[in-house]
Design an enzyme around this catalytic site. Structure first.
Site, PDB file in Angstrom:
ATOM      1  N   ARG A 101      -4.878 -10.724  12.169  1.00 28.70           N
ATOM      2  CA  ARG A 101      -4.133 -10.309  13.377  1.00 28.70           C
ATOM      3  C   ARG A 101      -3.578  -8.875  13.313  1.00 28.70           C
ATOM      4  NH1 ARG A 101      -3.383 -15.376  12.100  1.00 28.70           N
ATOM      5  NH2 ARG A 101      -1.425 -15.020  10.989  1.00 28.70           N
ATOM      6  N   LYS A 190      -3.570   2.880  -8.736  1.00 26.31           N
ATOM      7  CA  LYS A 190      -2.333   2.704  -7.962  1.00 26.31           C
ATOM      8  C   LYS A 190      -2.357   1.382  -7.202  1.00 26.31           C
ATOM      9  CE  LYS A 190      -1.685   4.680  -3.791  1.00 26.31           C
ATOM     10  NZ  LYS A 190      -1.546   5.734  -2.782  1.00 26.31           N
ATOM     11  N   ARG A 192      -0.093  -0.940  -4.182  1.00 27.13           N
ATOM     12  CA  ARG A 192       1.011  -0.867  -3.214  1.00 27.13           C
ATOM     13  C   ARG A 192       1.604  -2.253  -3.037  1.00 27.13           C
ATOM     14  NH1 ARG A 192       2.252   3.706  -0.817  1.00 27.13           N
ATOM     15  NH2 ARG A 192       0.665   5.255  -0.316  1.00 27.13           N
TER      16      ARG A 192
HETATM   17  C1  R5P Z   1      -3.412   6.487   0.656  1.00 34.58           C
HETATM   18  O1  R5P Z   1      -4.403   5.802   0.549  1.00 34.58           O
HETATM   19  C2  R5P Z   1      -3.447   7.957   0.956  1.00 34.58           C
HETATM   20  O2  R5P Z   1      -4.607   8.564   0.488  1.00 34.58           O
HETATM   21  C3  R5P Z   1      -2.223   8.647   0.372  1.00 34.58           C
HETATM   22  O3  R5P Z   1      -2.255   8.471  -1.035  1.00 34.58           O
HETATM   23  C4  R5P Z   1      -0.969   8.065   0.931  1.00 34.58           C
HETATM   24  O4  R5P Z   1      -1.009   7.996   2.326  1.00 34.58           O
HETATM   25  C5  R5P Z   1       0.235   8.860   0.471  1.00 34.58           C
HETATM   26  O5  R5P Z   1       1.372   8.232   0.932  1.00 34.58           O
HETATM   27  P1  R5P Z   1       2.796   8.437   0.250  1.00 34.58           P
HETATM   28  O6  R5P Z   1       3.006   9.929   0.102  1.00 34.58           O
HETATM   29  O7  R5P Z   1       3.749   7.819   1.235  1.00 34.58           O
HETATM   30  O8  R5P Z   1       2.793   7.731  -1.066  1.00 34.58           O
END
Ligand code: R5P
Length: 295
Positions: A101, A190, A192
């Site tokens: 969604r 990384k 999230r």
């Molecule tokens: C994510 O996949 C992008 O390539 C950037 O790493 C991301 O948007 C960076 O975001 P922020 O500065 O909020 O960590």
């Protein structure tokens, strides 16, 4: 050609027009007292090849709407062709249904731009390159990596440099920069846990004693880059600098960049940086020539 600018990138728009031997045409965005936007085009565009320069950066909805209204006005004034020049394509990070969604806002925006009347799109370092296919009109997708590479070739001793991608999604871009500089590549793993929160798990590749350039498409809240630079130093890197195409710099970004161990942050003017975001360690490279050549 005729060049028009909405509000987001006036300075860059002037320079793009200038690099094509033109100046901006007479057309402006105006606001009514209730906040609605309109445009006034003060010269004929009948039969003209028109370029409208506008990033859909923050405030994304305002800037997008300005672009749509400008396209509409110029289409209704019988231009022969309209190219939307979008140095930063906002909403590009909503390009798929990550969860059930979810909206696919990047596609919705592509539909809006096409429906408004654009014949062609010229954009730069889309967060997800497949967004090109969201349009049924031609999309020219430029990259700022050669511009960034030239900066480092001119200004840095490359002997001890390693280029680092801050995540798996950025590997192609980082490899491109590393190859252009003739230096090794490393990758950060990384994760999230929540939107806008970054956690660095591992680093793949040799960074011991190296001078690192982290390259990303976007620095938004600067969570990725500030945590990433600290993780690199903790694991033995000698120095860390960063570069990106799009300096979104929202929330606490500037404070984080200021406090971070990053020595220098190289960005482009795809997004206009207001005075309060222009701190000493940020250097802005101009995209005018890159866009001028593509036009
Ligand atoms: C994510 O996949 C992008 O390539 C950037 O790493 C991301 O948007 C960076 O975001 P922020 O500065 O909020 O960590």
């Amino acid at each position: 050609p005729k060049f028009f600018s909405c509000s987001a990138n006036k300075g860059l728009a002037e320079k793009i027009a200038d690099s094509c031997g033109c100046s901006l045409s007479n057309g402006e965005v105006y606001r009514f007292s209730d906040g609605e936007a309109t445009v006034r085009i003060e010269e004929s565009v009948r039969g003209a090849d028109c370029f409208i320069i506008q990033s859909t950066s923050a405030p994304a909805n305002e800037n997008l709407m300005e672009l749509l209204i400008m396209i509409d006005a110029i289409k209704r004034a019988s231009a022969s062709r309209i190219t939307a020049v979008i140095p930063y394509y906002g909403y590009a990070r909503q390009e798929r249904k990550a969860r059930a969604r979810d909206p696919i806002t990047a596609k919705l925006v592509a539909d809006l731009i096409t429906t408004a009347g654009a014949d062609r799109v010229l954009t730069l370092d889309l967060h997800a390159p497949p967004i090109q296919g969201f349009f049924d009109i031609p999309v020219d997708h430029l990259t700022a990596v050669p511009l960034l590479a030239n900066y480092y070739k001119k200004n840095k001793n490359l002997d001890n440099i390693t280029v680092v991608s801050p995540d798996m999604g950025g590997v192609t871009r980082a490899r491109d920069l590393a190859e252009r500089l003739g230096v090794p590549l490393a990758i950060m793993d990384k994760r999230r846990p929540h939107p806008n929160v970054a956690e660095i798990l591992n680093i793949i590749g040799d960074i011991q004693g190296r001078d690192i350039i982290v390259v990303d498409d976007i620095i938004d809240t600067a969570g990725t880059i500030s945590q990433g630079s600290q993780a690199l130093l903790n694991r033995g890197a000698k120095t860390v600098t960063a570069c990106c195409t799009h300096p979104v710099f929202s929330g606490a970004a500037i404070e984080r960049l200021q406090k971070s161990p990053l020595e220098e942050i190289i960005v482009t003017n795809s997004i206009n940086l207001p005075k309060e975001k222009q701190i000493e360690k940020i250097k802005v490279l101009s995209l005018a020539e890159l866009f001028g050549n593509a036009i």
